[in-house]
Design a protein around this motif. Structure first.
Motif, PDB file in Angstrom:
ATOM      1  N   ALA A   1       0.704  -1.300  -0.081  1.00  0.00           N
ATOM      2  CA  ALA A   1       0.178   0.090   0.025  1.00  0.00           C
ATOM      3  C   ALA A   1       0.758   1.301   0.007  1.00  0.00           C
ATOM      4  O   ALA A   1       1.774   1.106   0.562  1.00  0.00           O
ATOM      5  CB  ALA A   1      -0.821  -0.044   1.369  1.00  0.00           C
ATOM      6  N   THR A   2       0.083   2.245  -0.536  1.00  0.00           N
ATOM      7  CA  THR A   2       1.046   3.475  -0.577  1.00  0.00           C
ATOM      8  C   THR A   2       1.212   4.196   0.891  1.00  0.00           C
ATOM      9  O   THR A   2       2.230   4.959   1.423  1.00  0.00           O
ATOM     10  CB  THR A   2       0.300   4.526  -1.481  1.00  0.00           C
ATOM     11  OG1 THR A   2       0.267   3.945  -2.795  1.00  0.00           O
ATOM     12  CG2 THR A   2       1.030   6.021  -1.632  1.00  0.00           C
ATOM     13  N   ILE A   3      -0.123   4.158   1.643  1.00  0.00           N
ATOM     14  CA  ILE A   3      -0.322   4.562   2.956  1.00  0.00           C
ATOM     15  C   ILE A   3      -0.987   3.549   3.643  1.00  0.00           C
ATOM     16  O   ILE A   3      -1.544   2.869   3.356  1.00  0.00           O
ATOM     17  CB  ILE A   3      -1.329   5.718   3.065  1.00  0.00           C
ATOM     18  CG1 ILE A   3      -0.606   6.957   2.060  1.00  0.00           C
ATOM     19  CG2 ILE A   3      -1.255   6.500   4.425  1.00  0.00           C
ATOM     20  CD1 ILE A   3      -1.720   8.127   2.092  1.00  0.00           C
ATOM     21  N   VAL A   4      -0.305   3.249   5.069  1.00  0.00           N
ATOM     22  CA  VAL A   4      -0.898   2.548   5.926  1.00  0.00           C
ATOM     23  C   VAL A   4      -1.115   3.249   7.257  1.00  0.00           C
ATOM     24  O   VAL A   4      -0.303   3.918   7.592  1.00  0.00           O
ATOM     25  CB  VAL A   4       0.106   1.322   6.584  1.00  0.00           C
ATOM     26  CG1 VAL A   4      -0.406   0.398   7.594  1.00  0.00           C
ATOM     27  CG2 VAL A   4       0.333   0.358   5.032  1.00  0.00           C
ATOM     28  N   LYS A   5      -2.480   3.049   7.934  1.00  0.00           N
ATOM     29  CA  LYS A   5      -2.747   3.568   9.033  1.00  0.00           C
ATOM     30  C   LYS A   5      -3.244   2.648   9.939  1.00  0.00           C
ATOM     31  O   LYS A   5      -3.939   1.684   9.552  1.00  0.00           O
ATOM     32  CB  LYS A   5      -3.713   4.940   8.848  1.00  0.00           C
ATOM     33  CG  LYS A   5      -2.975   5.834   7.886  1.00  0.00           C
ATOM     34  CD  LYS A   5      -1.842   6.577   8.405  1.00  0.00           C
ATOM     35  CE  LYS A   5      -1.918   7.520   9.545  1.00  0.00           C
ATOM     36  NZ  LYS A   5      -0.695   8.099   9.995  1.00  0.00           N
ATOM     37  N   TRP A   6      -3.117   2.663  11.376  1.00  0.00           N
ATOM     38  CA  TRP A   6      -3.396   1.718  12.297  1.00  0.00           C
ATOM     39  C   TRP A   6      -3.987   2.487  13.576  1.00  0.00           C
ATOM     40  O   TRP A   6      -3.686   3.844  13.996  1.00  0.00           O
ATOM     41  CB  TRP A   6      -2.247   1.307  12.903  1.00  0.00           C
ATOM     42  CG  TRP A   6      -2.467  -0.021  13.827  1.00  0.00           C
ATOM     43  CD1 TRP A   6      -2.179  -1.207  13.579  1.00  0.00           C
ATOM     44  CD2 TRP A   6      -2.751   0.193  15.278  1.00  0.00           C
ATOM     45  NE1 TRP A   6      -2.415  -1.947  14.687  1.00  0.00           N
ATOM     46  CE2 TRP A   6      -2.646  -1.090  15.788  1.00  0.00           C
ATOM     47  CE3 TRP A   6      -2.648   1.337  16.202  1.00  0.00           C
ATOM     48  CZ2 TRP A   6      -2.879  -1.226  16.918  1.00  0.00           C
ATOM     49  CZ3 TRP A   6      -2.860   0.746  17.465  1.00  0.00           C
ATOM     50  CH2 TRP A   6      -3.037  -0.278  18.058  1.00  0.00           C
ATOM     51  N   PHE A   7      -5.314   1.916  13.995  1.00  0.00           N
ATOM     52  CA  PHE A   7      -5.748   2.280  15.416  1.00  0.00           C
ATOM     53  C   PHE A   7      -6.472   1.121  15.864  1.00  0.00           C
ATOM     54  O   PHE A   7      -6.455  -0.070  15.662  1.00  0.00           O
ATOM     55  CB  PHE A   7      -6.871   3.420  15.099  1.00  0.00           C
ATOM     56  CG  PHE A   7      -8.060   2.989  14.507  1.00  0.00           C
ATOM     57  CD1 PHE A   7      -9.540   2.762  15.125  1.00  0.00           C
ATOM     58  CD2 PHE A   7      -8.317   2.592  13.029  1.00  0.00           C
ATOM     59  CE1 PHE A   7     -10.509   2.191  14.633  1.00  0.00           C
ATOM     60  CE2 PHE A   7      -9.497   2.278  12.463  1.00  0.00           C
ATOM     61  CZ  PHE A   7     -10.587   1.925  13.386  1.00  0.00           C
ATOM     62  N   THR A   8      -6.769   1.250  17.165  1.00  0.00           N
ATOM     63  CA  THR A   8      -7.538   0.167  17.947  1.00  0.00           C
ATOM     64  C   THR A   8      -8.470   0.762  18.814  1.00  0.00           C
ATOM     65  O   THR A   8      -8.609   1.613  19.200  1.00  0.00           O
ATOM     66  CB  THR A   8      -6.384  -0.479  18.775  1.00  0.00           C
ATOM     67  OG1 THR A   8      -7.082  -1.645  19.526  1.00  0.00           O
ATOM     68  CG2 THR A   8      -5.838   0.365  20.018  1.00  0.00           C
ATOM     69  N   PHE A   9      -9.547  -0.195  18.997  1.00  0.00           N
ATOM     70  CA  PHE A   9     -10.685   0.059  19.799  1.00  0.00           C
ATOM     71  C   PHE A   9     -10.115  -0.229  21.346  1.00  0.00           C
ATOM     72  O   PHE A   9     -11.124   0.065  22.297  1.00  0.00           O
ATOM     73  CB  PHE A   9     -12.107  -0.897  19.372  1.00  0.00           C
ATOM     74  CG  PHE A   9     -12.671  -0.208  18.349  1.00  0.00           C
ATOM     75  CD1 PHE A   9     -13.984   0.334  18.656  1.00  0.00           C
ATOM     76  CD2 PHE A   9     -12.280  -0.176  17.134  1.00  0.00           C
ATOM     77  CE1 PHE A   9     -14.786   0.853  17.392  1.00  0.00           C
ATOM     78  CE2 PHE A   9     -13.148   0.092  16.026  1.00  0.00           C
ATOM     79  CZ  PHE A   9     -14.257   0.639  16.388  1.00  0.00           C
ATOM     80  N   GLY A  10      -9.210  -0.969  21.658  1.00  0.00           N
ATOM     81  CA  GLY A  10      -8.845  -1.407  22.843  1.00  0.00           C
ATOM     82  C   GLY A  10      -9.266  -0.726  24.291  1.00  0.00           C
ATOM     83  O   GLY A  10      -9.228   0.324  24.256  1.00  0.00           O
ATOM     84  N   ALA A  11      -9.810  -1.551  25.012  1.00  0.00           N
ATOM     85  CA  ALA A  11     -10.509  -0.775  26.301  1.00  0.00           C
ATOM     86  C   ALA A  11      -9.875  -1.289  27.655  1.00  0.00           C
ATOM     87  O   ALA A  11     -10.093  -0.347  28.625  1.00  0.00           O
ATOM     88  CB  ALA A  11     -11.959  -1.238  26.308  1.00  0.00           C
ATOM     89  N   ILE A  12      -8.841  -2.090  27.475  1.00  0.00           N
ATOM     90  CA  ILE A  12      -8.232  -2.601  28.760  1.00  0.00           C
ATOM     91  C   ILE A  12      -7.129  -1.421  29.188  1.00  0.00           C
ATOM     92  O   ILE A  12      -6.251  -1.239  28.514  1.00  0.00           O
ATOM     93  CB  ILE A  12      -7.711  -3.855  28.816  1.00  0.00           C
ATOM     94  CG1 ILE A  12      -8.818  -4.847  28.823  1.00  0.00           C
ATOM     95  CG2 ILE A  12      -7.047  -4.240  29.991  1.00  0.00           C
ATOM     96  CD1 ILE A  12      -8.338  -6.278  28.598  1.00  0.00           C
TER      97      ILE A  12
END
Length: 265
Positions: free
Chosen positions: A164-175
């Motif tokens: 991919a040209t651009i990669v982005k990351w996030f998470t819903f994590g609650a702990i």
């Protein structure tokens, strides 16, 4: 202008699991958060499974690229931080050894749903709940758990960047862990995948931001989506996942502004 392409690698949140009145279902296009990328000219492919861990995402995407290599303008990873679900090496024999069975159900939602490992702490293995075992209690939330999780996220982001040209990351994590573990987790997150993270989602969407003074509107928006329990919320299903309203608000209030801010959209 040619249509742009986006791949979303995700968990049950991007798979859009939803339970109401004991009935399990799935929110479909165009009502998931990622479908709003279409308004920015993207054709969106969703590669997601409920109950997966970071290792599972990496394993499935690795085999997907071996069998069906592709290239996207944008890959967004809705990933996992160190949470209660962990991977453990119980091999599950399969009838069909074709590696397509490892990844095809992440896209088409059919097939054998084969996993190389069991991925949930509540799974019963030889009539023993994994969450009650000595090794699980020692491992979950440990320093080794942090290193394994963030190293796997780093590998996933690095692998995705080849496609991919651009990669982005996030998470819903609650702990949220005790301070020493939480601080180390956030340090590893920043060091190993910081360049890929959507900044205004750090460290995780569902953690508490109520005392932050730097971006009060952002955290007010997060609280609007996540603070109420599912039974009291108009943004979440009974299972705790976002409903259609929640998906729309997540995009409008959090993800779209953050991605515009980072010149992704």
């Amino acid at each position: 202008m040619d249509e742009k392409t986006a791949l979303v690698i995700g968990t049950s949140h991007s798979y859009a699991s939803c339970e109401n009145g004991g009935i399990y279902s799935r929110i479909n296009r165009p009502d998931r958060w990622q479908d709003n990328l279409e308004n920015h000219g993207y054709k969106v492919t969703t590669f997601a499974r409920p109950g997966c861990t970071t290792e599972h995402q990496l394993d499935a995407f690795y085999h997907y690229m071996l069998d069906s290599p592709s290239y996207w303008d944008l890959i967004i990873i809705e990933g996992r931080d160190p949470e209660a679900n962990v991977s453990y090496p119980t091999y599950i024999p399969t009838k069909n050894q074709d590696t397509k069975n490892i990844w095809n159900h992440w896209i088409d939602d059919d097939g054998d749903r084969i996993k190389k490992f069991n991925f949930t702490n509540s799974h019963s293995w030889d009539n023993i709940a994994i969450s009650t075992t000595k090794w699980y209690k020692e491992y979950q939330g440990s320093h080794l758990h942090l290193v394994n999780t963030w190293a796997a996220n780093s590998a996933l982001c690095t692998l995705a960047s080849k496609y991919a040209t651009i990669v982005k990351w996030f998470t819903f994590g609650a702990i949220t862990y005790p301070n020493d573990i939480q601080n180390k987790s956030e340090q590893l997150q920043n060091m190993l995948i910081g360049e890929y993270c959507i900044a205004d989602t750090l460290p995780a969407l569902q953690q508490t931001y109520s005392n932050d003074k730097h971006q009060p509107q952002l955290y007010k928006n997060l609280a609007r989506i996540f603070d109420k329990t599912p039974s009291e919320s108009d943004t979440r299903c009974e299972c705790g996942h976002l409903n259609k309203v929640g998906h729309k608000m997540l995009w409008d209030l959090i993800l779209e502004p953050a991605l515009i801010k980072e010149n992704v959209l």
